[in-house]
Design a protein around this motif. Sequence first.
Motif, PDB file in Angstrom:
ATOM      1  N   SER A   1      44.108  42.811  41.369  1.00 21.65           N
ATOM      2  CA  SER A   1      42.918  42.015  41.107  1.00 21.65           C
ATOM      3  C   SER A   1      43.195  40.521  41.098  1.00 21.65           C
ATOM      4  CB  SER A   1      42.298  42.429  39.761  1.00 21.65           C
ATOM      5  OG  SER A   1      41.047  41.828  39.562  1.00 21.65           O
TER       6      SER A   1
ATOM      7  N   ASP B   1      38.543  45.303  39.439  1.00 28.65           N
ATOM      8  CA  ASP B   1      37.441  44.345  39.339  1.00 28.65           C
ATOM      9  C   ASP B   1      37.648  43.326  38.219  1.00 28.65           C
ATOM     10  OD1 ASP B   1      34.731  43.602  40.301  1.00 28.65           O
ATOM     11  OD2 ASP B   1      34.117  44.168  38.274  1.00 28.65           O
TER      12      ASP B   1
ATOM     13  N   ALA C   1      39.681  44.441  45.923  1.00 29.97           N
ATOM     14  CA  ALA C   1      40.662  44.807  44.899  1.00 29.97           C
ATOM     15  C   ALA C   1      40.517  46.266  44.490  1.00 29.97           C
ATOM     16  CB  ALA C   1      40.514  43.897  43.684  1.00 29.97           C
TER      17      ALA C   1
END
Length: 304
Positions: A218, A119, A227
Amino acid sequence: MSRAEVEAEAGAGAVRVEDTAVRKPSPLWTFGLFRSELLTTFRRWRTIALLAVLAAVPILIGIAIKIETRDGSTAGGGGGEGPAFISQITNNGLFLVFTALAATLPFFLPMAIGVIAGDAIAGEANAGTLRYLLVAPAGRTRLLLTKYATTMTFCLVATLVVALSALTVGALLFPLGELTTISGTRISFTEGLGRALLIALVVAASLIGVAALGLFVSTLTNSGIAAMATTVGLLITIQILDQIPQLHALQPYFFSHYWLSFADLMRDPVYWDDMVRNLGLQGLYAAVFGSAAWARFAAKDITA
């Protein structure tokens, strides 16, 4: 500098993303960015939930063993490595630390790291805050390093949460005292506590490669959920491949292959070879995927 201040500066200034290369952020500003990232990460309910789940694992193990052994029977099986430490918990609660780390390392800890790392960039892009962070005098390299440092801080915190939870439960439910090592020698409780701390640090360092892999993933998408799911999926896939005998020639190069080598810290003398291989392998993964993340992020067209 807080996240709100970063966005305010971005909104008020007329500095384009391409112009950030000429601005020279001070080390103090860099520390402010790192502090802001830490606060943002650890204030999220998702992060708190992940840490709560990790803390609950030793509690559940401790209670289960206490119930299983209330009639005087022995918990788990024999042996002495990895999860087999479970057979020693009733004699010394400190072994719950080793058992909990061995139980969480194959899945729970890497999954938590995968969520945070996956993230890191994609989540900012999805929320529309990534370009604002780059308008501030961060620069892509500095921002990427800050994200990675934040993820590694979470690695350490998550590992210590498991260890402290296990130590607390072990002290409450089982006796504490001298420890018997895998080699059969006796060490003091103080030395055992020191080895438990060292084991926690080795476990945290074992997640360096996962953090770099998640950060690279990511940078490939603007969807935080995608992701995170991809990173966790890769973790599961690698660990499945690590259990297939036909792939024995490749398995020493999988980042999870030497994860349980921390058990060698409970030998007397300590056997360092596999731990050194593990740390070297994690460093290699960090270098490869960290470089790939930088190359991708440096050339990425930031539209969100």
